[in-house]
Write a protein that holds these residues in place. Sequence first.
Motif, PDB file in Angstrom:
ATOM      1  N   CYS A  58      43.318  43.345  26.911  1.00  0.00           N
ATOM      2  CA  CYS A  58      43.067  43.529  29.126  1.00  0.00           C
ATOM      3  C   CYS A  58      42.381  43.329  29.038  1.00  0.00           C
ATOM      4  N   GLU A  59      42.805  43.231  30.689  1.00  0.00           N
ATOM      5  CA  GLU A  59      41.687  42.951  31.766  1.00  0.00           C
ATOM      6  C   GLU A  59      41.081  44.114  32.110  1.00  0.00           C
ATOM      7  N   ALA A  60      40.365  44.881  32.791  1.00  0.00           N
ATOM      8  CA  ALA A  60      39.644  45.736  33.388  1.00  0.00           C
ATOM      9  C   ALA A  60      39.283  45.935  34.871  1.00  0.00           C
ATOM     10  N   VAL A 113      36.075  42.789  30.670  1.00  0.00           N
ATOM     11  CA  VAL A 113      35.858  43.333  31.589  1.00  0.00           C
ATOM     12  C   VAL A 113      34.960  42.472  32.792  1.00  0.00           C
ATOM     13  N   ASN A 114      34.824  42.805  34.533  1.00  0.00           N
ATOM     14  CA  ASN A 114      34.113  41.814  35.484  1.00  0.00           C
ATOM     15  C   ASN A 114      32.574  42.183  35.283  1.00  0.00           C
ATOM     16  N   VAL A 115      32.329  40.794  35.370  1.00  0.00           N
ATOM     17  CA  VAL A 115      30.626  41.393  36.070  1.00  0.00           C
ATOM     18  C   VAL A 115      29.955  40.135  37.539  1.00  0.00           C
ATOM     19  N   ILE A 145      33.548  39.450  28.346  1.00  0.00           N
ATOM     20  CA  ILE A 145      32.656  39.175  29.844  1.00  0.00           C
ATOM     21  C   ILE A 145      33.075  38.242  30.560  1.00  0.00           C
ATOM     22  N   GLU A 146      34.175  38.757  31.986  1.00  0.00           N
ATOM     23  CA  GLU A 146      34.735  38.212  32.643  1.00  0.00           C
ATOM     24  C   GLU A 146      33.354  37.379  33.820  1.00  0.00           C
ATOM     25  N   VAL A 147      33.071  36.314  33.968  1.00  0.00           N
ATOM     26  CA  VAL A 147      32.609  35.955  34.881  1.00  0.00           C
ATOM     27  C   VAL A 147      32.728  34.013  35.769  1.00  0.00           C
ATOM     28  N   LEU A 175      35.324  32.392  31.602  1.00  0.00           N
ATOM     29  CA  LEU A 175      34.652  31.644  33.181  1.00  0.00           C
ATOM     30  C   LEU A 175      36.124  31.452  34.047  1.00  0.00           C
ATOM     31  N   ASP A 176      35.841  32.902  34.762  1.00  0.00           N
ATOM     32  CA  ASP A 176      37.292  33.227  35.903  1.00  0.00           C
ATOM     33  C   ASP A 176      37.002  32.400  37.399  1.00  0.00           C
ATOM     34  N   ASP A 177      38.325  32.786  37.357  1.00  0.00           N
ATOM     35  CA  ASP A 177      38.691  31.711  38.323  1.00  0.00           C
ATOM     36  C   ASP A 177      38.795  30.550  38.862  1.00  0.00           C
ATOM     37  N   LEU A 196      38.330  29.262  29.015  1.00  0.00           N
ATOM     38  CA  LEU A 196      38.473  29.403  30.387  1.00  0.00           C
ATOM     39  C   LEU A 196      39.518  30.164  31.417  1.00  0.00           C
ATOM     40  N   LYS A 197      39.428  30.444  32.268  1.00  0.00           N
ATOM     41  CA  LYS A 197      40.499  31.506  33.463  1.00  0.00           C
ATOM     42  C   LYS A 197      41.296  30.520  34.138  1.00  0.00           C
ATOM     43  N   ILE A 198      41.983  30.141  34.164  1.00  0.00           N
ATOM     44  CA  ILE A 198      42.865  29.384  35.329  1.00  0.00           C
ATOM     45  C   ILE A 198      42.947  29.441  36.176  1.00  0.00           C
TER      46      ILE A 198
HETATM   47 MG    MG Z   1      38.911  38.383  36.043  1.00  0.00          MG
END
Ligand code: MG
Length: 287
Positions: A58-60, A113-115, A145-147, A175-177, A196-198
């Motif tokens: 799950c993404e916080a 988590v997003n940093v 860790i999402e960056v 790697l986010d977005d 990789l998050k497209i």
């Molecule tokens: Mg994110």
Amino acid sequence: SAKAEGKATSQIFHAQMDVDYHYRQRLKGDLRQAIATGGLSLAFQPLLDISTRKVVSCEALARWDHPELGPVPPSTFIPLAEEIGVISDITEWVIAQAALQCSQWPGQVGVAVNVSARDFRAIDLQAVVETALARTGLGAERLEIEVTETAVIEERDIAINVLSGLAARGVGIALDDFGTGYSSLSYLSALPFSKLKIDRSFVADIAEKPRALRLLTNVARLGRDLDLVVVAEGVETEAQLNAMVDNTTIQQVQGYLFSRPLPQRDIAELISRLNAGALAQTKRRIG
Ligand code: MG
Ligand code: C2E
Ligand code: MG
Ligand code: MG
């Protein structure tokens, strides 16, 4: 006259700017206060395995419910937090809280988590992560860790350093977005990404536009070729999901089709329900 009209427009424009200015000033003060007094909360949104339909993590996502103004979206308060230098207080709190929540979820479901780019210089992310893992007993492999592309490009050298340390420890790096930032792809091999998050803009039109689907298919292939777990963000319809299942190598999906981000008190139940449902479907297929 045109001149008078111009003047009126300009007055309205400046009045609006004034409102915006005062609004932002107020939000900045109130945000400091909210951080200091526990006024932020977390929502969690599940990522599902595309073939088993089980929740894998799950993404916080940070939430701020302002006592008078109501919910302020992160697209507003995260940039403000960066501007006034309190983003890393949020990051530290999110990492600690996300690890704590995750340690109480059923099964081996992980948490992401997003940093922010600023965090790389402002805090010792590795130490913050170690503390959170030690306090909760959570295994490093359950934390991610999402960056964003922008963050890793702005802080390339220090990002490589910090993220490599975390990756060596077993923490996932996503790697986010992907696809929305710079289109320089060289950092894809220079950084220790595991996922990789497209971005959802690549998903929006795939059910109607063959070219959009082909683009997504090829972006996903790029990720798979680099041995990354490939995730599609912003999946909203069955038609989009079916197009992905039939045409792409995407492994995980996230979006309103499965669940909106939920308050932490509801997430354990959602995980149990979705994962029990996924199991039942698998059994039906076998039996
Ligand atoms: Mg994110
Ligand atoms: P993100 O990390 O890409 O998070 C995904 C965003 O997409 C979330 O927006 C989520 O609610 C939204 N989303 C999920 N599924 C769908 C869908 O099917 N359709 C659509 N249209 N949207 C969907 P949210 O919660 O408003 O967060 C926005 C951004 O704010 C996040 O994007 C992230 O960049 C940032 N953010 C949120 N929490 C934090 C945090 O704790 N720290 C930092 N540094 N940034 C955060
Ligand atoms: Mg994202
Ligand atoms: Mg996004």
